[in-house]
Design an enzyme around this catalytic site. Structure first.
Site, PDB file in Angstrom:
ATOM      1  N   ASP A   1      -6.572  -6.508   4.436  1.00 61.20           N
ATOM      2  CA  ASP A   1      -5.946  -5.179   4.471  1.00 61.20           C
ATOM      3  C   ASP A   1      -5.951  -4.609   5.886  1.00 61.20           C
ATOM      4  O   ASP A   1      -7.009  -4.405   6.472  1.00 61.20           O
ATOM      5  CB  ASP A   1      -6.749  -4.270   3.523  1.00 61.20           C
ATOM      6  CG  ASP A   1      -6.165  -2.877   3.373  1.00 61.20           C
ATOM      7  OD1 ASP A   1      -5.067  -2.615   3.895  1.00 61.20           O
ATOM      8  OD2 ASP A   1      -6.835  -2.043   2.721  1.00 61.20           O
TER       9      ASP A   1
ATOM     10  N   HIS B   1      -8.583   1.084  -3.686  1.00 66.06           N
ATOM     11  CA  HIS B   1      -9.497   0.876  -2.561  1.00 66.06           C
ATOM     12  C   HIS B   1     -10.165   2.205  -2.223  1.00 66.06           C
ATOM     13  O   HIS B   1      -9.532   3.104  -1.684  1.00 66.06           O
ATOM     14  CB  HIS B   1      -8.652   0.338  -1.374  1.00 66.06           C
ATOM     15  CG  HIS B   1      -9.404   0.201  -0.095  1.00 66.06           C
ATOM     16  ND1 HIS B   1      -8.775  -0.040   1.115  1.00 66.06           N
ATOM     17  CD2 HIS B   1     -10.722   0.254   0.184  1.00 66.06           C
ATOM     18  CE1 HIS B   1      -9.670  -0.116   2.076  1.00 66.06           C
ATOM     19  NE2 HIS B   1     -10.864   0.066   1.546  1.00 66.06           N
TER      20      HIS B   1
ATOM     21  N   MET C   1     -11.372  -5.928   5.683  1.00 67.52           N
ATOM     22  CA  MET C   1     -10.567  -4.979   6.472  1.00 67.52           C
ATOM     23  C   MET C   1     -10.226  -5.613   7.821  1.00 67.52           C
ATOM     24  O   MET C   1     -11.103  -6.060   8.551  1.00 67.52           O
ATOM     25  CB  MET C   1     -11.341  -3.682   6.719  1.00 67.52           C
ATOM     26  CG  MET C   1     -11.451  -2.744   5.519  1.00 67.52           C
ATOM     27  SD  MET C   1      -9.896  -2.376   4.681  1.00 67.52           S
ATOM     28  CE  MET C   1      -8.950  -1.588   5.986  1.00 67.52           C
TER      29      MET C   1
ATOM     30  N   ASP D   1      -4.931   3.674  -1.668  1.00 70.13           N
ATOM     31  CA  ASP D   1      -6.008   3.988  -0.718  1.00 70.13           C
ATOM     32  C   ASP D   1      -6.538   5.395  -0.940  1.00 70.13           C
ATOM     33  O   ASP D   1      -5.839   6.375  -0.708  1.00 70.13           O
ATOM     34  CB  ASP D   1      -5.468   3.871   0.715  1.00 70.13           C
ATOM     35  CG  ASP D   1      -5.197   2.424   1.081  1.00 70.13           C
ATOM     36  OD1 ASP D   1      -6.158   1.634   1.082  1.00 70.13           O
ATOM     37  OD2 ASP D   1      -4.028   2.086   1.346  1.00 70.13           O
TER      38      ASP D   1
ATOM     39  N   SER E   1       0.836  -1.195   0.000  1.00 70.75           N
ATOM     40  CA  SER E   1       0.000   0.000   0.000  1.00 70.75           C
ATOM     41  C   SER E   1       0.873   1.249   0.000  1.00 70.75           C
ATOM     42  O   SER E   1       1.631   1.498   0.936  1.00 70.75           O
ATOM     43  CB  SER E   1      -0.912   0.019   1.235  1.00 70.75           C
ATOM     44  OG  SER E   1      -1.427   1.326   1.401  1.00 70.75           O
TER      45      SER E   1
ATOM     46  N   MET F   1      -9.121   8.158   0.276  1.00 67.88           N
ATOM     47  CA  MET F   1      -9.933   8.533   1.445  1.00 67.88           C
ATOM     48  C   MET F   1     -10.482   9.939   1.273  1.00 67.88           C
ATOM     49  O   MET F   1      -9.749  10.840   0.867  1.00 67.88           O
ATOM     50  CB  MET F   1      -9.062   8.493   2.699  1.00 67.88           C
ATOM     51  CG  MET F   1      -8.371   7.170   2.911  1.00 67.88           C
ATOM     52  SD  MET F   1      -7.328   7.256   4.375  1.00 67.88           S
ATOM     53  CE  MET F   1      -6.597   5.611   4.334  1.00 67.88           C
TER      54      MET F   1
ATOM     55  N   MET G   1     -12.314   4.495  -0.123  1.00 65.40           N
ATOM     56  CA  MET G   1     -12.952   4.722   1.183  1.00 65.40           C
ATOM     57  C   MET G   1     -13.662   6.056   1.090  1.00 65.40           C
ATOM     58  O   MET G   1     -13.275   7.045   1.710  1.00 65.40           O
ATOM     59  CB  MET G   1     -11.878   4.722   2.286  1.00 65.40           C
ATOM     60  CG  MET G   1     -11.399   3.322   2.625  1.00 65.40           C
ATOM     61  SD  MET G   1      -9.781   3.329   3.417  1.00 65.40           S
ATOM     62  CE  MET G   1      -8.737   3.326   1.961  1.00 65.40           C
TER      63      MET G   1
ATOM     64  N   HIS H   1      -1.387  -1.252  -4.211  1.00 70.88           N
ATOM     65  CA  HIS H   1      -2.637  -0.961  -3.504  1.00 70.88           C
ATOM     66  C   HIS H   1      -2.704   0.544  -3.237  1.00 70.88           C
ATOM     67  O   HIS H   1      -1.825   1.117  -2.605  1.00 70.88           O
ATOM     68  CB  HIS H   1      -2.676  -1.747  -2.186  1.00 70.88           C
ATOM     69  CG  HIS H   1      -3.969  -1.603  -1.435  1.00 70.88           C
ATOM     70  ND1 HIS H   1      -5.097  -2.341  -1.738  1.00 70.88           N
ATOM     71  CD2 HIS H   1      -4.316  -0.806  -0.397  1.00 70.88           C
ATOM     72  CE1 HIS H   1      -6.081  -2.000  -0.907  1.00 70.88           C
ATOM     73  NE2 HIS H   1      -5.637  -1.071  -0.083  1.00 70.88           N
TER      74      HIS H   1
HETATM   75  C1  DX5 Z   1      -6.255   1.517   5.823  1.00 70.31           C
HETATM   76  C2  DX5 Z   1      -5.881   1.216   4.408  1.00 70.31           C
HETATM   77  C3  DX5 Z   1      -4.749   0.261   4.265  1.00 70.31           C
HETATM   78  C4  DX5 Z   1      -3.453   0.741   4.855  1.00 70.31           C
HETATM   79  C5  DX5 Z   1      -2.744  -0.482   5.375  1.00 70.31           C
HETATM   80  O1  DX5 Z   1      -7.394   2.277   5.834  1.00 70.31           O
HETATM   81  O2  DX5 Z   1      -6.985   0.656   3.720  1.00 70.31           O
HETATM   82  O3  DX5 Z   1      -4.557  -0.159   2.922  1.00 70.31           O
HETATM   83  O4  DX5 Z   1      -2.608   1.414   3.954  1.00 70.31           O
HETATM   84  O5  DX5 Z   1      -1.635  -0.079   6.092  1.00 70.31           O
HETATM   85  P1  DX5 Z   1      -0.911  -1.062   7.111  1.00 70.31           P
HETATM   86  O6  DX5 Z   1      -0.441  -2.268   6.337  1.00 70.31           O
HETATM   87  O7  DX5 Z   1       0.217  -0.218   7.623  1.00 70.31           O
HETATM   88  O8  DX5 Z   1      -1.894  -1.440   8.186  1.00 70.31           O
HETATM   89 ZN    ZN Z   2      -6.560  -0.260   1.679  1.00 69.11          ZN
END
Ligand code: DX5
Ligand code: ZN
Length: 217
Positions: free
Chosen positions: A175, A66, A137, A35, A8, A37, A68, A33
């Protein structure tokens, strides 16, 4: 069974993003990956479309995006145009999940559903056949570097059995809080893809960490 690894970029050094992308390109990792947000669905804001577009121009592996965000259906085409190969939406953010997943597939991407830690896998019964991937998750979404929630193991086992019983080919991705000490157990429980942020990018030698995470695979 698949044993894939998706680092990620949320935990990467954003000042040296090009270098980080090259590192992943040259490593044994399978996907990027990403993320996204929005500060509404989760209490944090990460990066958006122009950054995904820039990553796409450098990345030599599939982009696993991903979302969010609330109302993800409004952004399906935009993320496809930015270069997403796999697009996952949060179960909790979709009133019309059945429609969104088909929208994603029709746009030419693999469609994923993400379950928050409190959302039971049984809720996927009527939607599983419309998904290419389920992202479980194992932390509350919003931040990297959080502690793995151990109840996730039961969810993976339950989901694996739901998928296998019906002869479906849906991938299970996990994840949050994934590291070298729980990765093997997660694959054994039935995960196909593991996401790792901090475990990779905050380690002394990320390429080596990726190799080690893949070695146990
Ligand atoms: C959290 C994200 C993850 C995050 C994981 O909301 O969806 O993808 O980057 O990070 P680690 O592996 O550090 O928990
Ligand atoms: Zn993620």
């Amino acid at each position: 069974m698949n044993r894939l690894l998706a680092p990620s970029l949320l935990s990467a050094d954003f000042l040296n993003l090009e270098k980080e992308i090259d590192m992943i390109n040259a490593s044994e990792a399978d996907w990027f990956h990403l993320d996204i947000m929005d500060g509404v669905f989760v209490p944090n804001i990460s990066f958006g479309l122009p950054v995904v577009d820039a990553i796409k121009r450098k990345a030599k592996k599939p982009l696993d995006v991903h979302l969010m965000i609330v109302e993800p259906d409004r952004y399906v085409d935009a993320f496809r145009n930015a270069g997403a190969d796999i697009l996952s939406v949060q179960y909790e953010a979709c009133t019309h999940l059945h429609r969104v997943l088909q929208q994603i597939r029709n746009a030419g991407m693999k469609a994923g559903v993400v379950l928050n830690p409190h959302t039971p896998v049984l809720l996927l019964t009527d939607i599983l056949a419309y998904a290419d991937l389920v992202l479980v998750m194992s932390v509350n979404p919003g931040f990297g570097g959080q502690k793995f929630i151990p109840e996730t193991f039961n969810k993976i086992v339950e989901l694996r059995s739901m998928i296998d019983k019906r002869g479906l080919e849906v991938l299970i991705e996990v994840d949050g809080g994934v590291n070298i000490s729980n990765a093997n157990q997660l694959y054994k429980a039935g995960a196909d893809v593991l996401v790792a942020g901090n475990a990779v990018f905050k380690s002394e030698n990320p390429t080596e960490t990726i190799r080690n995470l893949k070695k146990i695979a």
